[in-house]
Enzyme design. Structure first.
Site, PDB file in Angstrom:
ATOM      1  N   SER A 147      23.333  47.930  37.491  1.00 61.03           N
ATOM      2  CA  SER A 147      22.507  46.967  38.237  1.00 61.03           C
ATOM      3  C   SER A 147      21.654  47.753  39.219  1.00 61.03           C
ATOM      4  O   SER A 147      21.998  48.880  39.590  1.00 61.03           O
ATOM      5  CB  SER A 147      23.428  46.022  39.024  1.00 61.03           C
ATOM      6  N   TYR A 160      30.546  44.685  44.700  1.00 64.14           N
ATOM      7  CA  TYR A 160      29.710  44.671  43.483  1.00 64.14           C
ATOM      8  C   TYR A 160      28.890  45.962  43.390  1.00 64.14           C
ATOM      9  O   TYR A 160      28.856  46.623  42.349  1.00 64.14           O
ATOM     10  CB  TYR A 160      28.797  43.443  43.508  1.00 64.14           C
ATOM     11  N   LYS A 164      28.971  48.944  40.531  1.00 64.83           N
ATOM     12  CA  LYS A 164      27.818  49.279  39.687  1.00 64.83           C
ATOM     13  C   LYS A 164      27.354  50.720  39.914  1.00 64.83           C
ATOM     14  O   LYS A 164      26.867  51.377  38.984  1.00 64.83           O
ATOM     15  CB  LYS A 164      26.688  48.282  39.926  1.00 64.83           C
TER      16      LYS A 164
HETATM   17  N1  LIG Z   1      21.486  38.499  36.250  1.00 66.29           N
HETATM   18  C1  LIG Z   1      21.073  39.531  36.946  1.00 66.29           C
HETATM   19  O1  LIG Z   1      20.094  39.448  37.688  1.00 66.29           O
HETATM   20  C2  LIG Z   1      21.794  40.862  36.834  1.00 66.29           C
HETATM   21  C3  LIG Z   1      21.241  41.934  37.533  1.00 66.29           C
HETATM   22  C4  LIG Z   1      21.847  43.170  37.452  1.00 66.29           C
HETATM   23  C5  LIG Z   1      22.970  43.343  36.654  1.00 66.29           C
HETATM   24  N2  LIG Z   1      23.505  42.292  35.984  1.00 66.29           N
HETATM   25  C6  LIG Z   1      24.685  42.548  35.165  1.00 66.29           C
HETATM   26  O2  LIG Z   1      24.456  42.108  33.843  1.00 66.29           O
HETATM   27  C7  LIG Z   1      25.702  41.735  33.250  1.00 66.29           C
HETATM   28  C8  LIG Z   1      25.576  40.330  32.684  1.00 66.29           C
HETATM   29  O3  LIG Z   1      25.269  39.432  33.752  1.00 66.29           O
HETATM   30  P1  LIG Z   1      24.644  37.994  33.501  1.00 66.29           P
HETATM   31  O4  LIG Z   1      23.632  37.790  34.531  1.00 66.29           O
HETATM   32  O5  LIG Z   1      24.306  37.821  32.083  1.00 66.29           O
HETATM   33  O6  LIG Z   1      25.919  37.108  33.894  1.00 66.29           O
HETATM   34  P2  LIG Z   1      26.606  35.864  33.157  1.00 66.29           P
HETATM   35  O7  LIG Z   1      27.640  35.390  34.103  1.00 66.29           O
HETATM   36  O8  LIG Z   1      25.573  34.936  32.628  1.00 66.29           O
HETATM   37  O9  LIG Z   1      27.309  36.555  31.916  1.00 66.29           O
HETATM   38  C9  LIG Z   1      28.437  37.385  32.082  1.00 66.29           C
HETATM   39  C10 LIG Z   1      29.371  37.168  30.908  1.00 66.29           C
HETATM   40  O10 LIG Z   1      30.505  38.021  31.106  1.00 66.29           O
HETATM   41  C11 LIG Z   1      31.653  37.276  30.756  1.00 66.29           C
HETATM   42  N3  LIG Z   1      32.860  37.782  31.400  1.00 66.29           N
HETATM   43  C12 LIG Z   1      33.275  37.591  32.681  1.00 66.29           C
HETATM   44  N4  LIG Z   1      34.473  38.184  32.867  1.00 66.29           N
HETATM   45  C13 LIG Z   1      34.818  38.752  31.672  1.00 66.29           C
HETATM   46  C14 LIG Z   1      35.938  39.498  31.223  1.00 66.29           C
HETATM   47  N5  LIG Z   1      36.982  39.768  32.027  1.00 66.29           N
HETATM   48  N6  LIG Z   1      35.951  39.928  29.938  1.00 66.29           N
HETATM   49  C15 LIG Z   1      34.921  39.662  29.099  1.00 66.29           C
HETATM   50  N7  LIG Z   1      33.830  38.947  29.465  1.00 66.29           N
HETATM   51  C16 LIG Z   1      33.788  38.497  30.744  1.00 66.29           C
HETATM   52  C17 LIG Z   1      31.342  35.847  31.194  1.00 66.29           C
HETATM   53  O11 LIG Z   1      32.183  34.917  30.511  1.00 66.29           O
HETATM   54  C18 LIG Z   1      29.872  35.727  30.840  1.00 66.29           C
HETATM   55  O12 LIG Z   1      29.672  35.207  29.535  1.00 66.29           O
HETATM   56  C19 LIG Z   1      26.761  41.861  34.340  1.00 66.29           C
HETATM   57  O13 LIG Z   1      27.414  43.109  34.199  1.00 66.29           O
HETATM   58  C20 LIG Z   1      25.941  41.809  35.617  1.00 66.29           C
HETATM   59  O14 LIG Z   1      26.580  42.467  36.679  1.00 66.29           O
HETATM   60  C21 LIG Z   1      22.935  41.037  36.065  1.00 66.29           C
END
Ligand SMILES: NC(=O)c1ccc[n+]([C@@H]2O[C@H](COP(=O)([O-])OP(=O)(O)OC[C@H]3O[C@@H](n4cnc5c(N)ncnc54)[C@H](O)[C@@H]3O)[C@@H](O)[C@H]2O)c1
Length: 256
Positions: A147, A160, A164
């Site tokens: 991230s 968090y 990351k």
């Molecule tokens: N959305 C953003 O702006 C953003 C920015 C930077 C990084 N990220 C990273 O991207 C990744 C995805 O985030 P997102 O925004 O799609 O979130 P999201 O919550 O939409 O999706 C995350 C998925 O991970 C699954 N999950 C949670 N705990 C779990 C576990 N123990 N085992 C397996 N699956 C599990 C959830 O069920 C969900 O489907 C994450 O690692 C997040 O930190 C997101």
């Protein structure tokens, strides 16, 4: 769309929703031979049909394997499921969570729960994938989801951001450890991407409009744009790229 993942077997964690779902769908659209999607639940947080069904509709063989990435044995079982298709070529450790209670006083239980998913889960998945790639003599690609919060700190996301930042150094260290076997390991550092996680994460959700205004491209990113970056890192187009953290953030971290 393209054929850059032609012939590749792609495994994605946290693939029911948001970015993981888009990574899996995009991999199919970029020519992947087979997809294995995994998550703790098959239901997308944003609604709609399960990811595996959407990919099968594109004509690409797909399995759903229920996996809690914080459990080492479940990561092993997930990767073992790829054997049916000849083994994993591209492993994407995407699953990650945020906390309602992050910050300087993050409670111990929440801190450990977050680290179990965001750090342990990423390492266990990468280890399982690397073991199978080595056993099958595959020059595979492992992509770890970091991230922008792993590149710069923020008081509202102490745990968090720590997780990351750890993922980015994990990618660099694993790149060194696995490079002699031809296995590449990179991280992707998304900026503000329009997902349920972004819209519901306390502190972050309220800041999203401010981030958008400071982003040179003046918009939030779409999950599919992370999917395209991951497809590049998974493909042979990035054959000399390893140990890299690729920012996909509309330029946000390039400016102050
Ligand atoms: N959305 C953003 O702006 C953003 C920015 C930077 C990084 N990220 C990273 O991207 C990744 C995805 O985030 P997102 O925004 O799609 O979130 P999201 O919550 O939409 O999706 C995350 C998925 O991970 C699954 N999950 C949670 N705990 C779990 C576990 N123990 N085992 C397996 N699956 C599990 C959830 O069920 C969900 O489907 C994450 O690692 C997040 O930190 C997101």
């Amino acid at each position: 769309m393209s054929n850059i993942l032609n012939g590749k077997v792609v495994v994605v964690t946290g693939a029911s929703s948001g970015i993981g779902r888009a990574i899996a769908l995009r991999a199919a659209e970029h020519g992947a031979r087979a997809l294995i999607v995994s998550d703790v639940t098959e239901t997308p947080r944003e609604g709609g049909e399960p990811t595996a069904e959407a990919i099968r509709a594109l004509g690409v063989p797909t399995l759903f394997v229920k996996t809690d990435v914080s459990k080492r044995a479940e990561n092993d079982a997930l990767v073992a499921a790829a054997a049916e298709f000849g083994g994993v070529d591209v492993f994407v450790a995407n699953a990650g969570i945020t906390l309602r209670t992050d910050g300087a006083e993050v409670p111990e239980e929440d801190y450990r729960r977050l680290m179990a998913v965001n750090l342990d889960g990423v390492l266990f998945g990468a280890q399982a994938a690397a073991r199978q790639m080595k056993a099958k003599g595959k020059a595979g690609s492992i992509v770890l989801m970091a991230s922008m919060g792993g590149l710069v700190g923020a008081g509202i996301t102490v745990a968090y951001s720590t997780s990351k930042g750890g993922v980015i150094l994990m990618a660099k260290s694993l790149a060194d450890a696995l490079g002699p076997d031809g296995i590449r390991v990179n991280a992707v550092a998304p900026g503000t991407i329009d997902t349920v996680l972004l819209r519901t994460a306390p502190g972050i959700a309220e800041s999203a409009e401010g981030f958008r205004q400071r982003t040179p491209l003046r918009r939030l990113g779409q999950p599919s744009e992370i999917g395209d970056a991951v497809a590049y890192l998974g493909s042979d187009l990035s054959s000399y790229v390893t140990g890299h953290a690729l920012s996909v953030d509309g330029g946000l971290l390039a400016v102050i």
